[in-house]
Design a protein around this motif. Structure first.
Motif, PDB file in Angstrom:
ATOM      1  N   ASP A 402       0.830  -1.200   0.000  1.00 44.08           N
ATOM      2  CA  ASP A 402       0.000   0.000   0.000  1.00 44.08           C
ATOM      3  C   ASP A 402       0.867   1.255   0.000  1.00 44.08           C
ATOM      4  N   SER A 417      -7.081  10.059  -7.414  1.00 46.37           N
ATOM      5  CA  SER A 417      -7.531   9.526  -6.131  1.00 46.37           C
ATOM      6  C   SER A 417      -6.896   8.169  -5.856  1.00 46.37           C
ATOM      7  N   VAL A 418      -6.586   7.931  -4.593  1.00 44.91           N
ATOM      8  CA  VAL A 418      -6.043   6.652  -4.146  1.00 44.91           C
ATOM      9  C   VAL A 418      -7.049   6.023  -3.201  1.00 44.91           C
ATOM     10  N   PRO A 419      -7.352   4.732  -3.362  1.00 44.56           N
ATOM     11  CA  PRO A 419      -8.298   4.085  -2.441  1.00 44.56           C
ATOM     12  C   PRO A 419      -7.807   4.175  -1.004  1.00 44.56           C
ATOM     13  N   TRP A 420      -8.699   4.565  -0.104  1.00 45.21           N
ATOM     14  CA  TRP A 420      -8.359   4.668   1.307  1.00 45.21           C
ATOM     15  C   TRP A 420      -8.831   3.413   2.026  1.00 45.21           C
ATOM     16  N   ASP A 421      -7.967   2.845   2.877  1.00 44.60           N
ATOM     17  CA  ASP A 421      -8.394   1.776   3.778  1.00 44.60           C
ATOM     18  C   ASP A 421      -7.520   1.814   5.021  1.00 44.60           C
ATOM     19  N   VAL A 552      -9.419  11.077  -2.340  1.00 50.15           N
ATOM     20  CA  VAL A 552      -9.295   9.649  -2.071  1.00 50.15           C
ATOM     21  C   VAL A 552     -10.552   8.952  -2.582  1.00 50.15           C
ATOM     22  N   THR A 553     -10.517   7.643  -2.599  1.00 43.36           N
ATOM     23  CA  THR A 553     -11.654   6.840  -3.024  1.00 43.36           C
ATOM     24  C   THR A 553     -12.166   6.037  -1.839  1.00 43.36           C
ATOM     25  N   LEU A 554     -13.462   6.132  -1.609  1.00 44.21           N
ATOM     26  CA  LEU A 554     -14.112   5.360  -0.551  1.00 44.21           C
ATOM     27  C   LEU A 554     -15.182   4.464  -1.161  1.00 44.21           C
ATOM     28  N   PRO A 555     -15.214   3.173  -0.804  1.00 44.28           N
ATOM     29  CA  PRO A 555     -16.256   2.292  -1.356  1.00 44.28           C
ATOM     30  C   PRO A 555     -17.657   2.711  -0.936  1.00 44.28           C
ATOM     31  N   PRO A 558     -19.150   5.923  -3.847  1.00 44.44           N
ATOM     32  CA  PRO A 558     -18.716   5.838  -5.248  1.00 44.44           C
ATOM     33  C   PRO A 558     -19.282   7.007  -6.054  1.00 44.44           C
ATOM     34  N   GLU A 567     -11.562  15.745  -8.757  1.00 42.37           N
ATOM     35  CA  GLU A 567     -10.399  15.320  -7.988  1.00 42.37           C
ATOM     36  C   GLU A 567      -9.488  16.503  -7.726  1.00 42.37           C
TER      37      GLU A 567
END
Length: 632
Positions: A402, A417-421, A552-555, A558, A567
């Protein structure tokens, strides 16, 4: 010219407290003058003014070198190599630690000890087992005998009693003139005074743009080190507690116990540093040695070290101590394996409990004849601690991947954007703040417009156009920081904000918002954004308050048909205190070419009338500066 005979006589007479006759003294002085001045010149040498060039010397107009910078060049000899005739990683670690320590002590002016060595990723492998045709040198082969290793170390930032030292390592082929990077590392050193007490360090003032960037981001790296353990715990908590073994076709799992290595070393005077403690580089070299043996026992081949996760020194050891070095393969993935290694110390008495000195995790691969990673055997962990280490190794691998993805994302790539977790939250926050601090430290800002108290600057660099708008406001910097870091109040002064909903409170310093803009896109739909807001208070005097924004990207949020998903690349506020009641507030925004069409109207920037918007921001700050309760 003064002869050595008269010079020896003069020194002997002074040493034996004999009064030197005036005639001899005059003769000697004239002789010394004649050796430095043309014949017939009797005037003494004139003292040069600071910065004055030496007459007849070649002019040197290069910028002054950082006073903490240390450069080391080492010719690789047979005694520095492994069984393949290539520079051993252990020897390289010794050189790195030595150069870094010398740099730290230049700044501290007193002895320093290694506290930790950050993750080291080898860009150009130094122990690669390529098998080349006779007489042919592979461009990717390791550093061999006869080549030169160049190491540059300098202090990036000094904190209270610790400092960060940046190290760059490259190698040079003297025959071809080729230079290639090996690795980059960051080490933390602690200054020690008499009786081992900590010493308060003087602050370091960066000079060049590069130094200012490293100085600013060092605080973020320090923060990341402190929370790394918590990040790992959070990831393990969110993952299943049962250990699920990986399955591979035709592969039989090797019991981890078969890879276990335990070796003891007696610390002798040659292993000690100039303070009498065991040399940190020597401990790291011993640890690398047992880790390599453990990795070899799994793959039955000569492995290549690819990465080292942080060396953390927990305590000192001295000459006469016995160091017990333990290593075991924690987990084996398809093409790589993680080896855990630790060092413990004890004295002559076995009854005394061992002291934990150091620990680290090393990642190895095995390369075939063409330099491609081979598939590795699986590992069957021992019940209990073995299963815990197995799961932790999987979590560390996810964190590494990551982090590598976040750091390696090119700003010209789409999407931004980068997926955030949970596993990458620390590194996304680090990348967010570091990107803004890097932009702030740029040197070529040009004043584009000034209207009353508001000044607007631009910076054109490569494919990016950046804006900076600043003004002085009669408000404390802490109050301005609290007000501007809450995006839910942005609509009160920026008319392009319709709403901002706090969708996730990551921690005290990081929040994720869903922002809706009143500005219409080219599709005639309103824009929306998912933005990570990262806040930082000053680390030391002179630092600004920082509020950084990035997409960022959040599921859970969407892109929807009713909005055009926008962005933001890099934007945010920096707030510097000018006095107890005055602050300088600056807003930064960096835009890519595809983003420039919207830069005057989108939510991540300011409005088309930058000055008017910032004036509205000033009124908002003044109106709310007396609020006792600020929503965060």
């Amino acid at each position: 010219m003064l002869s050595f005979f008269w010079l020896r006589c003069l020194l002997k007479m002074v040493k034996e407290n004999i009064v030197v006759p005036e005639e001899i003294l005059s003769f000697c002085c004239n002789g010394l003058q004649s050796s430095h001045h043309p014949q017939g010149s009797t005037s003494p040498p004139r003292a040069r003014e600071p910065g004055e060039e030496v007459p007849g010397a070649m002019a040197n107009h290069s910028p002054a070198r950082n006073p903490t910078e240390v450069q080391m060049s080492q010719l690789v000899l047979p005694c520095h190599t492994n069984h393949r005739g290539e520079l051993s990683t252990g020897q390289l670690l010794k050189w790195i630690d030595t150069a870094a320590c010398l740099s730290a002590e230049r700044h501290a002016g007193c002895p320093c000890v290694t506290a930790s060595m950050d993750d080291i990723y080898f860009e150009h492998t130094i122990s690669q087992q390529y098998i080349n045709p006779p007489g042919q040198r592979d461009g990717k082969s390791g550093v061999c005998v006869g080549q030169v290793v160049n190491i540059k170390a300098k202090v990036n930032r000094a904190f209270n009693s610790s400092m960060e030292v940046g190290i760059q390592v490259s190698y040079e082929d003297l025959c071809s003139g080729k230079h290639c990077s090996i690795c980059k590392a960051y080490a933390t050193f602690v200054a020690q005074g008499p009786a081992g007490c900590k010493v308060k360090l003087k602050p370091l003032t960066p000079q060049t743009e590069e130094e200012k960037i490293e100085h600013s981001i060092a605080a973020e790296r320090r923060r990341m080190r402190l929370v790394h353990k918590d990040t790992l715990k959070d990831l393990l908590t969110s993952s299943p507690s049962e250990t699920e073994l990986e399955t591979r076709d035709g592969s039989v799992a090797v019991p981890a116990e078969k890879t276990r290595v335990e070796s003891v070393e007696l610390v002798l005077p040659p292993h000690a540093n100039h303070q009498g403690n065991t040399f940190g580089g020597q401990i790291m070299a011993w640890m690398e040695n047992v880790a390599t043996i453990a990795a070899s026992r799994l793959c039955h081949a000569h492995p290549t070290l690819r990465a080292i996760e942080m060396f953390h020194f927990r305590g000192p050891s001295q000459v006469g101590d016995r160091l017990v070095l333990k290593a075991i393969v924690n987990n084996s993935f398809k093409n790589s394996m993680e080896v855990g290694v630790c060092a413990e110390a004890y004295g002559q008495e076995m009854s005394v409990s061992r002291r934990h000195i150091n620990s680290a995790f090393m990642t190895f691969v095995v390369l075939d004849e063409e330099g491609r990673p081979r598939t590795l055997p699986m590992v069957a962990p021992e019940p209990g601690d073995g299963e815990r280490r197995y799961r932790e190794a999987s979590a560390r691998k996810k964190i590494r991947l990551d982090r590598k993805y976040v750091v390696s994302c090119k700003q010209t790539e789409v999407p931004l954007s980068v997926p955030w977790d949970q596993s990458n939250k620390v590194y996304l926050s680090y990348n967010n703040v570091s990107a803004l601090k890097t932009l702030v430290a740029k040197a070529n800002w040009a004043l584009a417009r000034e209207k009353e108290k508001v000044r607007m600057y631009t910076l054109e660099e490569d494919k990016f156009l950046s804006f900076r708008i600043e003004m002085s406001v009669c408000i404390t910097s802490s109050r301005a920081f609290a007000l501007l870091s809450d995006l839910r109040r942005r609509h009160e002064w920026d008319r392009h904000y319709a709403s901002a909903e706090l969708v996730q409170q990551v921690d005290d310093d990081d929040m994720i918002y869903h922002v809706v803009s009143q500005t219409l896109s080219h599709e005639n739909k309103p824009q929306d954004f998912v933005i990570l807001a990262s806040r930082r208070k000053p680390c030391s005097k002179g630092d600004p308050y920082v509020v950084a924004f990035r997409s960022v990207t959040l599921p859970t949020h969407p892109a929807s048909a009713g909005f055009t998903r926008g962005e933001t690349l890099c934007s945010g506020f920096c707030i510097w205190p000018e006095s107890e009641e005055m602050s300088k507030v600056a807003y930064y925004n960096q835009a890519t070419p595809g983003y420039l069409n919207y830069v005057t109207t989108n939510v991540a920037g300011l409005s088309s009338n930058f000055c008017a918007t910032f004036e509205a921001c000033e009124k908002f700050l003044l109106k709310n500066k007396e609020d006792l309760i600020v929503r965060l």
